[in-house]
Design a protein around this motif. Structure first.
Motif, PDB file in Angstrom:
ATOM      1  N   VAL A  28       0.831  -1.208   0.000  1.00 52.33           N
ATOM      2  CA  VAL A  28       0.000   0.000   0.000  1.00 52.33           C
ATOM      3  C   VAL A  28       0.868   1.262   0.000  1.00 52.33           C
ATOM      4  O   VAL A  28       0.435   2.322   0.433  1.00 52.33           O
ATOM      5  CB  VAL A  28      -0.987   0.015   1.192  1.00 52.33           C
ATOM      6  N   ASP A  29       2.089   1.142  -0.509  1.00 53.99           N
ATOM      7  CA  ASP A  29       2.918   2.334  -0.668  1.00 53.99           C
ATOM      8  C   ASP A  29       2.202   3.302  -1.609  1.00 53.99           C
ATOM      9  O   ASP A  29       1.710   2.911  -2.674  1.00 53.99           O
ATOM     10  CB  ASP A  29       4.283   1.955  -1.236  1.00 53.99           C
ATOM     11  N   HIS A  30       2.127   4.565  -1.224  1.00 50.09           N
ATOM     12  CA  HIS A  30       1.377   5.545  -2.002  1.00 50.09           C
ATOM     13  C   HIS A  30       1.972   5.769  -3.397  1.00 50.09           C
ATOM     14  O   HIS A  30       1.282   6.192  -4.323  1.00 50.09           O
ATOM     15  CB  HIS A  30       1.294   6.873  -1.246  1.00 50.09           C
ATOM     16  N   VAL A  34      -1.188   5.239  -5.941  1.00 47.30           N
ATOM     17  CA  VAL A  34      -1.685   6.434  -6.626  1.00 47.30           C
ATOM     18  C   VAL A  34      -0.587   7.235  -7.333  1.00 47.30           C
ATOM     19  O   VAL A  34      -0.830   8.351  -7.796  1.00 47.30           O
ATOM     20  CB  VAL A  34      -2.459   7.363  -5.657  1.00 47.30           C
ATOM     21  N   GLY A  35       0.618   6.683  -7.427  1.00 46.08           N
ATOM     22  CA  GLY A  35       1.691   7.413  -8.104  1.00 46.08           C
ATOM     23  C   GLY A  35       2.177   8.625  -7.353  1.00 46.08           C
ATOM     24  O   GLY A  35       2.596   9.619  -7.955  1.00 46.08           O
ATOM     25  N   ASP A  36       2.133   8.560  -6.026  1.00 48.21           N
ATOM     26  CA  ASP A  36       2.490   9.697  -5.175  1.00 48.21           C
ATOM     27  C   ASP A  36       3.983   9.644  -4.863  1.00 48.21           C
ATOM     28  O   ASP A  36       4.403   9.231  -3.780  1.00 48.21           O
ATOM     29  CB  ASP A  36       1.649   9.636  -3.889  1.00 48.21           C
ATOM     30  N   GLY A  37       4.777  10.070  -5.815  1.00 52.25           N
ATOM     31  CA  GLY A  37       6.220  10.032  -5.625  1.00 52.25           C
ATOM     32  C   GLY A  37       6.928  10.815  -6.704  1.00 52.25           C
ATOM     33  O   GLY A  37       6.325  11.305  -7.663  1.00 52.25           O
ATOM     34  N   VAL A  38       8.222  10.959  -6.529  1.00 45.13           N
ATOM     35  CA  VAL A  38       9.058  11.689  -7.478  1.00 45.13           C
ATOM     36  C   VAL A  38      10.282  10.825  -7.780  1.00 45.13           C
ATOM     37  O   VAL A  38      10.617   9.910  -7.029  1.00 45.13           O
ATOM     38  CB  VAL A  38       9.487  13.055  -6.913  1.00 45.13           C
ATOM     39  N   PHE A  39      10.930  11.133  -8.891  1.00 49.15           N
ATOM     40  CA  PHE A  39      12.101  10.333  -9.237  1.00 49.15           C
ATOM     41  C   PHE A  39      13.070  11.132 -10.081  1.00 49.15           C
ATOM     42  O   PHE A  39      12.744  12.177 -10.634  1.00 49.15           O
ATOM     43  CB  PHE A  39      11.695   9.040  -9.946  1.00 49.15           C
ATOM     44  N   GLU A  40      14.269  10.607 -10.189  1.00 45.47           N
ATOM     45  CA  GLU A  40      15.311  11.138 -11.059  1.00 45.47           C
ATOM     46  C   GLU A  40      16.013   9.978 -11.757  1.00 45.47           C
ATOM     47  O   GLU A  40      16.148   8.896 -11.182  1.00 45.47           O
ATOM     48  CB  GLU A  40      16.353  11.934 -10.264  1.00 45.47           C
ATOM     49  N   GLY A 100       5.463   6.988   0.868  1.00 45.71           N
ATOM     50  CA  GLY A 100       5.470   5.891   1.828  1.00 45.71           C
ATOM     51  C   GLY A 100       4.109   5.230   1.948  1.00 45.71           C
ATOM     52  O   GLY A 100       3.180   5.523   1.183  1.00 45.71           O
ATOM     53  N   PRO A 101       3.937   4.312   2.880  1.00 44.37           N
ATOM     54  CA  PRO A 101       2.655   3.616   3.043  1.00 44.37           C
ATOM     55  C   PRO A 101       1.515   4.598   3.277  1.00 44.37           C
ATOM     56  O   PRO A 101       1.671   5.604   3.962  1.00 44.37           O
ATOM     57  CB  PRO A 101       2.886   2.727   4.267  1.00 44.37           C
ATOM     58  N   GLY A 102       0.363   4.297   2.670  1.00 40.68           N
ATOM     59  CA  GLY A 102      -0.769   5.200   2.804  1.00 40.68           C
ATOM     60  C   GLY A 102      -2.072   4.500   2.527  1.00 40.68           C
ATOM     61  O   GLY A 102      -2.102   3.288   2.267  1.00 40.68           O
ATOM     62  N   PRO A 103      -3.173   5.231   2.549  1.00 32.83           N
ATOM     63  CA  PRO A 103      -4.485   4.644   2.284  1.00 32.83           C
ATOM     64  C   PRO A 103      -4.629   4.297   0.805  1.00 32.83           C
ATOM     65  O   PRO A 103      -3.803   4.691  -0.025  1.00 32.83           O
ATOM     66  CB  PRO A 103      -5.451   5.750   2.697  1.00 32.83           C
ATOM     67  N   SER A 111       4.206  10.026   7.046  1.00 32.51           N
ATOM     68  CA  SER A 111       5.331  10.944   6.910  1.00 32.51           C
ATOM     69  C   SER A 111       6.630  10.178   6.665  1.00 32.51           C
ATOM     70  O   SER A 111       7.702  10.770   6.579  1.00 32.51           O
ATOM     71  CB  SER A 111       5.472  11.803   8.174  1.00 32.51           C
ATOM     72  N   ARG A 112       6.521   8.849   6.552  1.00 35.48           N
ATOM     73  CA  ARG A 112       7.709   8.015   6.319  1.00 35.48           C
ATOM     74  C   ARG A 112       7.860   7.750   4.824  1.00 35.48           C
ATOM     75  O   ARG A 112       7.100   7.002   4.236  1.00 35.48           O
ATOM     76  CB  ARG A 112       7.592   6.689   7.075  1.00 35.48           C
ATOM     77  N   GLN A 113       8.848   8.401   4.221  1.00 31.47           N
ATOM     78  CA  GLN A 113       9.063   8.225   2.795  1.00 31.47           C
ATOM     79  C   GLN A 113       9.723   6.877   2.494  1.00 31.47           C
ATOM     80  O   GLN A 113      10.426   6.311   3.330  1.00 31.47           O
ATOM     81  CB  GLN A 113       9.939   9.350   2.251  1.00 31.47           C
ATOM     82  N   THR A 114       9.471   6.375   1.306  1.00 31.58           N
ATOM     83  CA  THR A 114      10.171   5.207   0.784  1.00 31.58           C
ATOM     84  C   THR A 114      11.216   5.688  -0.204  1.00 31.58           C
ATOM     85  O   THR A 114      10.925   6.527  -1.067  1.00 31.58           O
ATOM     86  CB  THR A 114       9.194   4.260   0.068  1.00 31.58           C
ATOM     87  N   VAL A 115      12.436   5.175  -0.085  1.00 35.01           N
ATOM     88  CA  VAL A 115      13.522   5.561  -0.985  1.00 35.01           C
ATOM     89  C   VAL A 115      14.029   4.312  -1.696  1.00 35.01           C
ATOM     90  O   VAL A 115      14.401   3.319  -1.058  1.00 35.01           O
ATOM     91  CB  VAL A 115      14.687   6.225  -0.218  1.00 35.01           C
TER      92      VAL A 115
END
Length: 289
Positions: A28-30, A34-40, A100-103, A111-115
């Motif tokens: 359930v990582d956001h 839902v594509g709630d993340g950024v990347f490079e 990070g994990p979310g609904p 508030s815990r990001q996944t890297v």
């Protein structure tokens, strides 16, 4: 998510290299739901990522634009070092930071990001073959100009290009301006100048685009960001007629000429060739410009 060394890809998640086949990402990582993340993404060679400092600065800008906290740069750099130490061959490096994990819905609670840091093979740069696609970039989108993990539009457009025998798709924005490719910035050579769409068009502030502009200016070459409205979508008709030429830039693609548009061969502009040569020399001289 599978892990290290699967199909030549080495993966590091939240502080550790992940063995092939081992669980690595919360279901359930956001970023997944839902594509709630950024990347490079950047290229690397001999264990050295290219322009990492600039990429991390843009990662931070994208995270702030998405409403995420600043990524832990020390943690990211540690992941990069560990992944590249396990990757002997040149290739592509990707850094992803999610909410990070979310609904299961769009609300954000963690508030815990996944890297995630991953590295794998990439082919050498080559001249590009592009096609026009009928979809548009929304220059007024809430995420315009941010490098987010919500990439479905790009997947669909690139699939259209691949089916047509090309390797990149070009998109307009909603007001009929030339904008960008699915994973590249575009340059147009005409009238003795090389122009790239302005950021107001909705295109990404590409790192390679930025370096092309800076290095060309330092050499006194007529390369610049176009004024709003200066590069209409119809400029591609001029390319087909031979009145203009194209180039693409991207972090793994580097700066390359376009040699075909919609299946028709197109010429390589002389200024484009000069800028490509300049870029190769400057990039080889400084791994973190």
């Amino acid at each position: 998510m599978s892990g290290a060394e699967a199909d030549g890809v080495v993966v590091w998640v939240d502080g550790r290299l992940v063995p092939a086949g081992a669980p690595a990402l919360d279901a359930v990582d956001h970023g997944l739901t839902v594509g709630d993340g950024v990347f490079e993404t950047c290229g690397f060679e001999a264990g050295q990522p290219f322009a990492l400092t600039r990429h991390l600065a843009r990662l931070r800008r994208s995270a702030r634009g998405l409403g995420l906290g600043d990524p832990d740069e020390d943690l990211v750099r540690r992941g990069v070092a560990e992944v590249l130490a396990a990757t002997p061959d040149p290739g592509r490096l990707r850094i992803t930071v999610t909410a990070g994990p979310g609904p299961l819905g769009s609300a954000r609670t963690s508030s815990r990001q996944t890297v995630v840091v991953a590295a794998g093979p990439a082919g050498p740069p080559h001249p590009a073959r592009v096609v026009r696609v009928p979809w548009t970039r929304n220059e007024r989108s809430a995420v315009a100009g941010l490098k987010t993990t919500s990439y479905a539009e790009n997947v669909v457009a690139l699939a259209r290009a691949t089916a047509a025998g090309a390797d990149e798709a070009l998109l307009a924005n909603t007001v009929g301006e030339l904008c960008e490719g699915t994973g590249s910035n575009v340059f147009v050579e005409r009238g003795g100048e090389l122009l790239t769409p302005p950021l107001s068009s909705g295109c990404l502030a590409g790192i390679t685009r930025e370096l092309v502009l800076e290095w060309s200016a330092a050499e006194g070459l007529p390369v610049r960001e176009a004024a709003p409205g200066e590069l209409a979508w119809s400029v591609l008709d001029d390319v087909v007629r031979g009145g203009a030429t194209l180039a693409l830039s991207g972090s793994v693609r580097t700066f390359v000429p376009v040699v075909a548009l919609d299946g028709e061969p197109v010429e390589v502009g002389p200024l484009t060739a000069r800028v490509a040569a300049l870029y190769a020399v400057r990039a080889a001289a400084d791994v973190d410009p």
